[in-house]
Scaffold this active site. Structure first.
Site, PDB file in Angstrom:
ATOM      1  N   LYS A  50       1.289  -1.186   0.045  1.00 29.01           N
ATOM      2  CA  LYS A  50       0.318  -0.097   0.205  1.00 29.01           C
ATOM      3  C   LYS A  50       0.599   1.001   0.143  1.00 29.01           C
ATOM      4  O   LYS A  50       0.871   2.330  -0.744  1.00 29.01           O
ATOM      5  CB  LYS A  50      -0.845  -0.226   1.320  1.00 29.01           C
ATOM      6  CG  LYS A  50      -1.529   1.247   1.451  1.00 29.01           C
ATOM      7  CD  LYS A  50      -2.295   1.453   2.761  1.00 29.01           C
ATOM      8  CE  LYS A  50      -1.556   2.050   3.960  1.00 29.01           C
ATOM      9  NZ  LYS A  50      -0.785   3.281   4.426  1.00 29.01           N
ATOM     10  N   ASN A  51       2.017   1.485   0.909  1.00 31.87           N
ATOM     11  CA  ASN A  51       2.992   2.316   1.280  1.00 31.87           C
ATOM     12  C   ASN A  51       3.140   2.799   0.026  1.00 31.87           C
ATOM     13  O   ASN A  51       4.290   3.500  -0.150  1.00 31.87           O
ATOM     14  CB  ASN A  51       3.131   3.071   2.999  1.00 31.87           C
ATOM     15  CG  ASN A  51       2.579   2.237   3.790  1.00 31.87           C
ATOM     16  OD1 ASN A  51       1.391   3.401   3.191  1.00 31.87           O
ATOM     17  ND2 ASN A  51       3.240   2.245   4.770  1.00 31.87           N
ATOM     18  N   CYS A  63      -4.153  12.103  13.249  1.00 33.30           N
ATOM     19  CA  CYS A  63      -5.181  11.167  13.540  1.00 33.30           C
ATOM     20  C   CYS A  63      -5.341   9.852  14.530  1.00 33.30           C
ATOM     21  O   CYS A  63      -4.306  10.511  15.445  1.00 33.30           O
ATOM     22  CB  CYS A  63      -4.481  10.138  12.087  1.00 33.30           C
ATOM     23  SG  CYS A  63      -3.141   8.831  12.051  1.00 33.30           S
ATOM     24  N   ARG A  75       0.367  14.070  13.814  1.00 33.31           N
ATOM     25  CA  ARG A  75       1.395  14.228  12.254  1.00 33.31           C
ATOM     26  C   ARG A  75       1.353  15.243  11.660  1.00 33.31           C
ATOM     27  O   ARG A  75       0.681  15.254  10.335  1.00 33.31           O
ATOM     28  CB  ARG A  75       0.229  12.483  12.044  1.00 33.31           C
ATOM     29  CG  ARG A  75       0.923  11.788  12.505  1.00 33.31           C
ATOM     30  CD  ARG A  75      -0.509  10.805  11.398  1.00 33.31           C
ATOM     31  NE  ARG A  75       0.793  10.191  10.154  1.00 33.31           N
ATOM     32  CZ  ARG A  75       0.895   9.332   9.186  1.00 33.31           C
ATOM     33  NH1 ARG A  75      -0.856   8.640   9.974  1.00 33.31           N
ATOM     34  NH2 ARG A  75       1.077   8.709   9.118  1.00 33.31           N
ATOM     35  N   ASP A  99       4.614   0.028  12.436  1.00 30.53           N
ATOM     36  CA  ASP A  99       3.878  -0.576  11.463  1.00 30.53           C
ATOM     37  C   ASP A  99       3.505  -1.681  11.810  1.00 30.53           C
ATOM     38  O   ASP A  99       2.128  -2.732  12.109  1.00 30.53           O
ATOM     39  CB  ASP A  99       3.482  -0.123  10.402  1.00 30.53           C
ATOM     40  CG  ASP A  99       3.626   1.071  10.008  1.00 30.53           C
ATOM     41  OD1 ASP A  99       3.649   1.896   8.669  1.00 30.53           O
ATOM     42  OD2 ASP A  99       3.426   2.242  10.290  1.00 30.53           O
ATOM     43  N   ARG A 120      -7.884  -0.413   4.869  1.00 25.42           N
ATOM     44  CA  ARG A 120      -7.976   0.210   4.504  1.00 25.42           C
ATOM     45  C   ARG A 120      -6.145   0.212   3.677  1.00 25.42           C
ATOM     46  O   ARG A 120      -5.423   0.479   2.427  1.00 25.42           O
ATOM     47  CB  ARG A 120      -7.120   1.395   5.560  1.00 25.42           C
ATOM     48  CG  ARG A 120      -8.803   2.135   5.475  1.00 25.42           C
ATOM     49  CD  ARG A 120      -8.212   3.186   6.727  1.00 25.42           C
ATOM     50  NE  ARG A 120      -7.593   4.262   6.025  1.00 25.42           N
ATOM     51  CZ  ARG A 120      -7.115   5.555   5.767  1.00 25.42           C
ATOM     52  NH1 ARG A 120      -8.101   5.975   7.767  1.00 25.42           N
ATOM     53  NH2 ARG A 120      -6.559   6.780   5.428  1.00 25.42           N
TER      54      ARG A 120
END
Ligand code: EPZ
Length: 424
Positions: A27-28, A121, A126, A311, A403
């Site tokens: 994803k990233n 978030c 952030r 993560d 997500r």
């Protein structure tokens, strides 16, 4: 009463998991690659793009700006010839923090961009000050207008940028803008994550002059014109890390993981072996993982790459609830990334929080319980906890998990997991 989402995962835990699981594209890595297609109008073929919510949100923003896209059999096709806007709508931008990547891409492509100022978030405040400071150094004027950030530059000019912190998306934003700036840009204290290196490779395949990616200092010689390219997204190291932990979570588990690049995971893998999990490379892009011996406690300290990835912090903490002794988990990147601990303690874990450290006392049997995901990685951690808990666990707010994890439930069912999706 805080509202929980309609859909939930219902998990019967304690069943051994065995078999083969394939990791999706990262994803990233996909998110910045999608933004980068703005830098040269034309058609792009992107392979191994994970069909996760964050990717779809980025594509909706690209479409709003004037692009077309479609998922074909084995590739995502994007055409950016029709881009005719430079302002990203609030409704779409606020759904995903990575919308900040449109700042650098649009600034490079069109000399201006307008993106809603991202709020905080679940995992932390952030801020994006480093992104803006770097763009200002490249010659952009920055203003805040009705909650929107406006960046504008008639001519982006190469310069030296020293980042206070090796921020991933700040480095990615500056790489994109510098790729079409006049002259050379030197980015010092740059992020070294594999996803940053991948973006540099994508930009180079579009004709950009970049060297030093993956090191502390990156050199970018700006080019007036770039061209579209065909791209294959790298494997998702965080998804791979999630399945590696799952492989060691129950005594009888034995997983073969495919499309994994272990060179992206050296610190997490060495931690797994230290804890007592057996990880063996079985091919260029595959490995075997299972429990080697009873798990023992350890200390984990999150840091920018190549340090331990933040993560994977919630996911490893679940494993440490099954390890003998007291483990310490120190979170150095995000100030609010232990919300899941309260949910794990509801399942019977014994975790205390002191400032940025979680003190995990194991071994604690986990019991099924209703729990809610507070963010993407916390959600995945609660699913893993449910898979090793007695009885039934119900995980709410599963949209957060979707997500970033493609076909998570199907992949787990493929390994024998008793997990179902229920809709209220
Ligand atoms: C990227 O976020 C990832 N997101 C995150 O993954 C990941 O947790 C993070 O890098 C760290 O590895 C994407 O790539 C889309 P940072 P990013 O800027 O770029 C501070 C997931 O689960 N900072 O490297 O936003 C910041 O507050 C997500 O997939 C500033 O102070 O992270 C944080 O403490 C979650 N000012 C630290 O740097 C800035 O301008 C690291 O943040 C920018 C960052």
């Amino acid at each position: 009463m805080e509202r929980v989402s309609e859909r939930r995962y219902v998990i019967k835990g304690g069943y051994p998991l065995k078999g083969v699981v394939e990791v999706s594209g990262a994803k990233n890595a996909a998110l910045p690659a999608i933004a980068a297609t703005l830098l040269a109008p034309g058609e792009y073929r992107l392979k191994r793009v994970p069909k996760v919510k964050d990717v779809l949100c980025m594509l909706k923003i690209l479409e709003f700006l004037g692009a077309t896209w479609s998922f074909e059999k084995d590739a995502l096709i994007i055409n950016t010839s029709g881009i005719n806007k430079t302002s990203v709508p609030y409704e779409l931008a606020t759904q995903i923090r990575a919308s900040v990547l449109f700042l650098g891409a649009l600034l490079g492509a069109k000399g201006e961009a307008e993106v809603p100022l991202p709020g905080g978030c679940a995992i932390g405040k952030r801020p994006i000050d480093l992104h803006l400071k770097g763009m200002e150094k490249l010659g952009a004027e920055i203003s805040l207008y009705h909650g929107n950030l406006r960046v504008k530059a008639l001519n982006l000019k190469g310069c030296e940028i020293v980042l206070d912190f090796p921020s991933v998306t700040a480095t990615e934003n500056l790489l994109m803008a510098a790729s079409v700036a006049e002259g050379e840009t030197v980015i010092k204290n740059a992020a070294k994550e594999p996803e940053v290196v991948f973006l540099a490779e994508v930009l180079k395949s579009m004709g950009a002059h970049i060297k030093g990616e993956g090191e502390d200092t990156i050199y970018v010689k700006g080019k007036k014109k770039l061209k579209p390219a065909h791209i294959e997204i790298i494997p998702d190291r965080i998804e791979a890390g999630t399945f590696l932990v799952l492989g060691g979570l129950l005594e009888e588990n034995e997983l073969e993981i495919k499309n994994v690049n272990l060179s992206y995971l050296e610190v997490p893998v060495s931690k797994l072996r230290e804890i007592g999990v057996y990880v063996e490379k079985t091919g260029k892009r595959s490995c075997l993982v299972k429990r080697e011996k009873s798990l023992k406690a350890t200390k984990i300290v999150t840091a920018p790459y190549p340090g331990f990835p933040t993560d994977l912090q919630p996911i490893f903490t679940v494993l440490l609830t099954q390890a003998q002794g007291m483990s310490l988990v120190v979170e150095n990147l995000f100030e609010n990334r232990f919300l899941y601990v309260f949910e794990l303690n509801r399942m019977g874990a014994n975790i205390k929080l002191e400032d940025r450290t979680a003190i995990v006392n194991g071994v604690t049997p986990l019991f099924g319980s209703p729990v809610k995901a507070t963010d993407l990685r916390a959600g995945a951690a609660l699913v893993l906890a449910g898979l090793c808990a007695e009885n039934t666990t119900t995980v709410y707010n599963v949209e957060l998990i979707e997500r970033g994890y493609e076909n998570f439930v199907e992949k787990l069912q493929g390994l024998g997991a008793k997990i179902e999706v229920e809709t209220l």
